[in-house]
Design a protein around this motif. Structure first.
Motif, PDB file in Angstrom:
ATOM      1  N   HIS A 154      -1.714   9.114  -6.684  1.00 47.16           N
ATOM      2  CA  HIS A 154      -2.282   8.459  -7.869  1.00 47.16           C
ATOM      3  C   HIS A 154      -1.206   7.790  -8.715  1.00 47.16           C
ATOM      4  N   VAL A 155      -0.122   8.508  -8.993  1.00 43.94           N
ATOM      5  CA  VAL A 155       0.943   7.966  -9.844  1.00 43.94           C
ATOM      6  C   VAL A 155       1.573   6.738  -9.208  1.00 43.94           C
ATOM      7  N   MET A 156       1.854   6.807  -7.912  1.00 39.73           N
ATOM      8  CA  MET A 156       2.507   5.680  -7.254  1.00 39.73           C
ATOM      9  C   MET A 156       1.563   4.494  -7.090  1.00 39.73           C
ATOM     10  N   GLN A 157       0.292   4.754  -6.807  1.00 36.68           N
ATOM     11  CA  GLN A 157      -0.665   3.660  -6.706  1.00 36.68           C
ATOM     12  C   GLN A 157      -0.793   2.945  -8.048  1.00 36.68           C
ATOM     13  N   ASP A 158      -0.848   3.715  -9.115  1.00 36.59           N
ATOM     14  CA  ASP A 158      -0.933   3.129 -10.449  1.00 36.59           C
ATOM     15  C   ASP A 158       0.302   2.288 -10.751  1.00 36.59           C
ATOM     16  N   MET A 159       1.465   2.767 -10.324  1.00 36.40           N
ATOM     17  CA  MET A 159       2.701   2.036 -10.574  1.00 36.40           C
ATOM     18  C   MET A 159       2.706   0.692  -9.851  1.00 36.40           C
ATOM     19  N   PHE A 160       2.286   0.685  -8.594  1.00 39.57           N
ATOM     20  CA  PHE A 160       2.320  -0.547  -7.802  1.00 39.57           C
ATOM     21  C   PHE A 160       1.206  -1.512  -8.185  1.00 39.57           C
ATOM     22  N   HIS A 214      12.172   4.258  -3.579  1.00 37.27           N
ATOM     23  CA  HIS A 214      13.021   3.394  -2.751  1.00 37.27           C
ATOM     24  C   HIS A 214      12.434   2.008  -2.502  1.00 37.27           C
ATOM     25  N   ASP A 215      11.115   1.906  -2.517  1.00 32.91           N
ATOM     26  CA  ASP A 215      10.473   0.622  -2.196  1.00 32.91           C
ATOM     27  C   ASP A 215       9.807  -0.054  -3.396  1.00 32.91           C
ATOM     28  N   VAL A 216      10.108   0.385  -4.613  1.00 29.78           N
ATOM     29  CA  VAL A 216       9.448  -0.238  -5.768  1.00 29.78           C
ATOM     30  C   VAL A 216       9.771  -1.723  -5.861  1.00 29.78           C
TER      31      VAL A 216
END
Length: 323
Positions: A109-115, A193-195
């Motif tokens: 959830h956190v990473m999906q929101d970030m991207f 690493h992939d942001v």
């Protein structure tokens, strides 16, 4: 949306089910809770209310062990779970599978929101806090990296790939006996690493075919983009910055962006590189099917033996056996 358990509950269109144990007692909710009366869902606690101790005990006595929320409240519920993650995970009697599902879904959830929205210093901090909590649970043997990774669908998306790479890296580092601080540094670098791919055209990132040479050159810029994004958002840890910048370097000098050799690539970066490649090989892409774990490991140990630290691949194999 976070689903805290692999347990199967009756399905209702437009609603999601989750175990009662994930709701904190006597704390404002922000979303409406529904229960199943056997025929339909009925409102039980309104969004402005809270679940009280005696109410929960009464529900459990009547064999009610789960709630439903409307899918429109999914985002609010997910944020509630993440903000209260430590407390929820300390719930007595919660199983490894339940804890694994909560941690993994929180990270997704956190990473999906970030991207899908924006990258900010506060979101980066939240990711790091989530990694810290995950590592604590792995060290205490409440969960394992392998039990968390069992929840992966192996369908490649940048945000889920970042989560998987972090978990593989935690597992490998834990096999090596790295301490909590070392694991946190590696996990932070791995999940971020992939942001930098957010600065590359989605038509290239999601292309359903092999990239052209020109497109691949564009993709190769993403480690520097990741490095820049972290600097812009206040990152000062040189080891985290090194991981995001160098995770595509190879021990034989064949990697990018600088073509560094073994002596110039940190141990933490080598761990993340192995984790990155393994997740990429074992994930479904629009232009290729996922390879099996066995085939992927063979590819890494045979075809990439001069590029990767083979001892880390052995640690990966051991880690995956600890589900």
């Amino acid at each position: 949306m976070i689903q805290s358990s692999a347990k199967a509950f009756k399905s209702y269109p437009g609603y999601k089910a989750f175990t009662i144990e994930t709701i904190l007692l006597d704390k404002p909710l922000g979303f409406t809770l529904y229960i199943d009366n056997g025929e339909k869902l009925i409102k039980y606690v309104h969004a402005e209310g809270m679940l009280q101790t005696d109410t929960k005990e009464r529900l459990i006595q009547n064999d009610v062990d789960h709630f439903y929320i409307a899918t429109g409240d999914s985002h609010v519920f997910d944020n509630y779970m993440i903000d209260n993650l430590c407390t929820v995970l300390n719930t007595p009697g919660m199983s490894k599978s339940e804890k694994s599902a909560i941690i993994y879904s929180s990270a997704i959830h956190v990473m999906q929101d970030m991207f899908e929205s924006d990258i900010s210093a506060s979101k980066i901090m939240r990711v790091k806090e989530l990694m810290h909590e995950t590592i604590k649970r792995v060290i205490s043997s409440e969960v394992t990296a392998a039990s968390l990774l069992q929840l992966s669908t192996h369908d490649y998306k940048t945000y889920s790939h970042c989560v998987n790479v972090a978990l593989y890296a935690i597992g490998i580092g834990h096999e090596y006996g790295l301490n909590e601080e070392e694991l946190h540094t590696i996990a932070s670098g791995a999940i971020l690493h992939d942001v930098g791919k957010c600065r590359i055209d989605n038509c290239i990132i999601n292309k359903p075919a092999k990239l052209t040479l020109e497109e691949f050159e564009t993709i190769k810029d993403h480690p520097e983009h990741s490095h820049s994004i972290l600097l812009e958002n206040g990152e000062t840890n040189p080891n985290i910055l090194e991981i995001v910048l160098m995770h595509h370097e190879k021990l034989d000098g064949s990697g990018y962006t600088k073509g560094l050799g073994k002596n110039d690539i940190s141990f933490g970066t080598q761990i993340v590189t192995v984790a990155d490649i393994f997740d990429a090989l074992t994930s479904n892409r629009s232009y290729k099917n996922a390879a099996s774990f066995f085939v992927s490991l063979k590819t890494m140990k045979v075809q990439m033996k001069t590029q990767l630290n083979l001892e880390l691949i052995d640690a990966l194999i051991k880690m995956m056996g600890r589900a």
